[in-house]
Motif scaffolding. Structure first.
Motif, PDB file in Angstrom:
ATOM      1  N   GLY A  30       0.824  -1.203   0.000  1.00  0.00           N
ATOM      2  CA  GLY A  30       0.000   0.000   0.000  1.00  0.00           C
ATOM      3  C   GLY A  30       0.855   1.248   0.000  1.00  0.00           C
ATOM      4  N   GLY A  31       0.233   2.343   0.283  1.00  0.00           N
ATOM      5  CA  GLY A  31       0.924   3.622   0.289  1.00  0.00           C
ATOM      6  C   GLY A  31       0.128   4.660  -0.482  1.00  0.00           C
ATOM      7  N   VAL A  32       0.454   5.918  -0.281  1.00  0.00           N
ATOM      8  CA  VAL A  32      -0.258   7.003  -0.943  1.00  0.00           C
ATOM      9  C   VAL A  32       0.543   7.495  -2.146  1.00  0.00           C
ATOM     10  N   GLU A  33       1.712   8.015  -1.891  1.00  0.00           N
ATOM     11  CA  GLU A  33       2.550   8.494  -2.991  1.00  0.00           C
ATOM     12  C   GLU A  33       3.227   7.336  -3.722  1.00  0.00           C
ATOM     13  N   ARG A  34       3.500   6.267  -3.000  1.00  0.00           N
ATOM     14  CA  ARG A  34       4.191   5.117  -3.568  1.00  0.00           C
ATOM     15  C   ARG A  34       3.557   3.841  -3.060  1.00  0.00           C
ATOM     16  N   GLU A  35       3.152   2.952  -3.982  1.00  0.00           N
ATOM     17  CA  GLU A  35       2.631   1.642  -3.614  1.00  0.00           C
ATOM     18  C   GLU A  35       3.664   0.589  -3.988  1.00  0.00           C
ATOM     19  N   LEU A  36       3.844  -0.382  -3.115  1.00  0.00           N
ATOM     20  CA  LEU A  36       4.821  -1.431  -3.342  1.00  0.00           C
ATOM     21  C   LEU A  36       4.126  -2.782  -3.391  1.00  0.00           C
ATOM     22  N   PHE A  37       4.449  -3.551  -4.424  1.00  0.00           N
ATOM     23  CA  PHE A  37       4.036  -4.946  -4.547  1.00  0.00           C
ATOM     24  C   PHE A  37       5.319  -5.761  -4.685  1.00  0.00           C
ATOM     25  N   GLN A  38       5.565  -6.678  -3.744  1.00  0.00           N
ATOM     26  CA  GLN A  38       6.704  -7.579  -3.875  1.00  0.00           C
ATOM     27  C   GLN A  38       6.179  -8.861  -4.515  1.00  0.00           C
ATOM     28  N   LEU A  39       6.744  -9.202  -5.681  1.00  0.00           N
ATOM     29  CA  LEU A  39       6.247 -10.304  -6.492  1.00  0.00           C
ATOM     30  C   LEU A  39       7.080 -11.569  -6.293  1.00  0.00           C
ATOM     31  N   ASN A  40       6.411 -12.735  -6.395  1.00  0.00           N
ATOM     32  CA  ASN A  40       7.126 -14.006  -6.417  1.00  0.00           C
ATOM     33  C   ASN A  40       6.416 -14.953  -7.378  1.00  0.00           C
ATOM     34  N   GLU A  41       7.106 -16.027  -7.764  1.00  0.00           N
ATOM     35  CA  GLU A  41       6.557 -16.933  -8.763  1.00  0.00           C
ATOM     36  C   GLU A  41       7.087 -18.334  -8.493  1.00  0.00           C
ATOM     37  N   ASP A  42       6.284 -19.355  -8.790  1.00  0.00           N
ATOM     38  CA  ASP A  42       6.630 -20.706  -8.355  1.00  0.00           C
ATOM     39  C   ASP A  42       7.780 -21.356  -9.114  1.00  0.00           C
ATOM     40  N   THR A  43       8.170 -20.859 -10.273  1.00  0.00           N
ATOM     41  CA  THR A  43       9.280 -21.478 -10.995  1.00  0.00           C
ATOM     42  C   THR A  43      10.626 -20.880 -10.629  1.00  0.00           C
ATOM     43  N   LEU A  44      10.660 -19.919  -9.729  1.00  0.00           N
ATOM     44  CA  LEU A  44      11.915 -19.315  -9.282  1.00  0.00           C
ATOM     45  C   LEU A  44      12.415 -20.063  -8.044  1.00  0.00           C
ATOM     46  N   TRP A  45      13.573 -20.678  -8.172  1.00  0.00           N
ATOM     47  CA  TRP A  45      14.138 -21.495  -7.109  1.00  0.00           C
ATOM     48  C   TRP A  45      15.475 -20.933  -6.669  1.00  0.00           C
ATOM     49  N   SER A  46      15.794 -21.119  -5.414  1.00  0.00           N
ATOM     50  CA  SER A  46      17.096 -20.685  -4.905  1.00  0.00           C
ATOM     51  C   SER A  46      18.136 -21.765  -5.183  1.00  0.00           C
ATOM     52  N   GLY A  95      10.654  -9.780  -7.987  1.00  0.00           N
ATOM     53  CA  GLY A  95      11.048  -8.383  -8.040  1.00  0.00           C
ATOM     54  C   GLY A  95      10.024  -7.514  -7.337  1.00  0.00           C
ATOM     55  N   ASP A  96      10.310  -6.232  -7.312  1.00  0.00           N
ATOM     56  CA  ASP A  96       9.402  -5.255  -6.702  1.00  0.00           C
ATOM     57  C   ASP A  96       8.724  -4.465  -7.803  1.00  0.00           C
ATOM     58  N   LEU A  97       7.418  -4.310  -7.676  1.00  0.00           N
ATOM     59  CA  LEU A  97       6.655  -3.434  -8.555  1.00  0.00           C
ATOM     60  C   LEU A  97       6.310  -2.204  -7.731  1.00  0.00           C
ATOM     61  N   MET A  98       6.805  -1.057  -8.150  1.00  0.00           N
ATOM     62  CA  MET A  98       6.590   0.188  -7.424  1.00  0.00           C
ATOM     63  C   MET A  98       5.747   1.115  -8.303  1.00  0.00           C
ATOM     64  N   ILE A  99       4.672   1.611  -7.749  1.00  0.00           N
ATOM     65  CA  ILE A  99       3.816   2.557  -8.465  1.00  0.00           C
ATOM     66  C   ILE A  99       3.929   3.904  -7.763  1.00  0.00           C
ATOM     67  N   HIS A 100       4.416   4.911  -8.503  1.00  0.00           N
ATOM     68  CA  HIS A 100       4.545   6.270  -7.973  1.00  0.00           C
ATOM     69  C   HIS A 100       3.376   7.109  -8.468  1.00  0.00           C
ATOM     70  N   HIS A 101       2.689   7.764  -7.543  1.00  0.00           N
ATOM     71  CA  HIS A 101       1.535   8.589  -7.902  1.00  0.00           C
ATOM     72  C   HIS A 101       1.887  10.076  -8.015  1.00  0.00           C
ATOM     73  N   PHE A 102       3.034  10.497  -7.532  1.00  0.00           N
ATOM     74  CA  PHE A 102       3.528  11.867  -7.640  1.00  0.00           C
ATOM     75  C   PHE A 102       2.513  12.908  -7.152  1.00  0.00           C
TER      76      PHE A 102
END
Length: 133
Positions: A30-46, A95-102
């Motif tokens: 969440g966030g007002v000026e900046r929203e953050l979504f941290q993404l993951n996916e099942d085919t990504l392995w360490s 990765g991180d998806l960041m949405i800036h509302h400025f």
């Protein structure tokens, strides 16, 4: 309606709202000026692929099936680790998806919600800044 409601954006991962379909997921901060979504996916392995293996995948799978048939679920889980190699873990960060509302961070009556029945995450707030940019 069943929902989780918070009055501020998440600061740490454990406060974020979980979203996903079982294959791909996100944590919505969440966030007002900046929203953050941290993404993951099942085919990504360490961990790197391990070519120097001292075990046999087919034999490990046979053992896992046998242990499940014997209802030894903990031992079956331990045996599956042989098939993945050391340090293997699924659903690693994509990765991180960041949405800036400025628009600035000045708002009132902020609500960050997860509607559990509809599987929808949303943010609602009142902002009194300029209407035109």
């Amino acid at each position: 309606m069943k929902r989780l409601t918070y009055r501020k954006a998440a600061v740490q991962w454990a406060e974020a709202l979980p979203l996903g379909n079982g294959r791909i997921g996100a944590m919505h901060y969440g966030g007002v000026e900046r929203e953050l979504f941290q993404l993951n996916e099942d085919t990504l392995w360490s961990g790197p692929p391990n070519r120097d293996r001292s075990y046999d995948d087919k034999e490990s799978l046979r053992k896992v099936r046998q242990l499940i048939d014997e209802q030894k679920y903990g031992e079956a889980t331990d045996e599956t680790k042989n098939m993945f190699g050391p340090y293997a873990q699924g659903y690693m960060p994509l990765g991180d998806l960041m949405i800036h509302h400025f628009q600035g961070n000045d708002c009132r009556r902020y609500e960050r919600m997860l509607n559990i029945e509809e599987a929808i995450s949303s943010i609602v707030y009142h902002w009194s800044g300029p209407t035109a940019w």
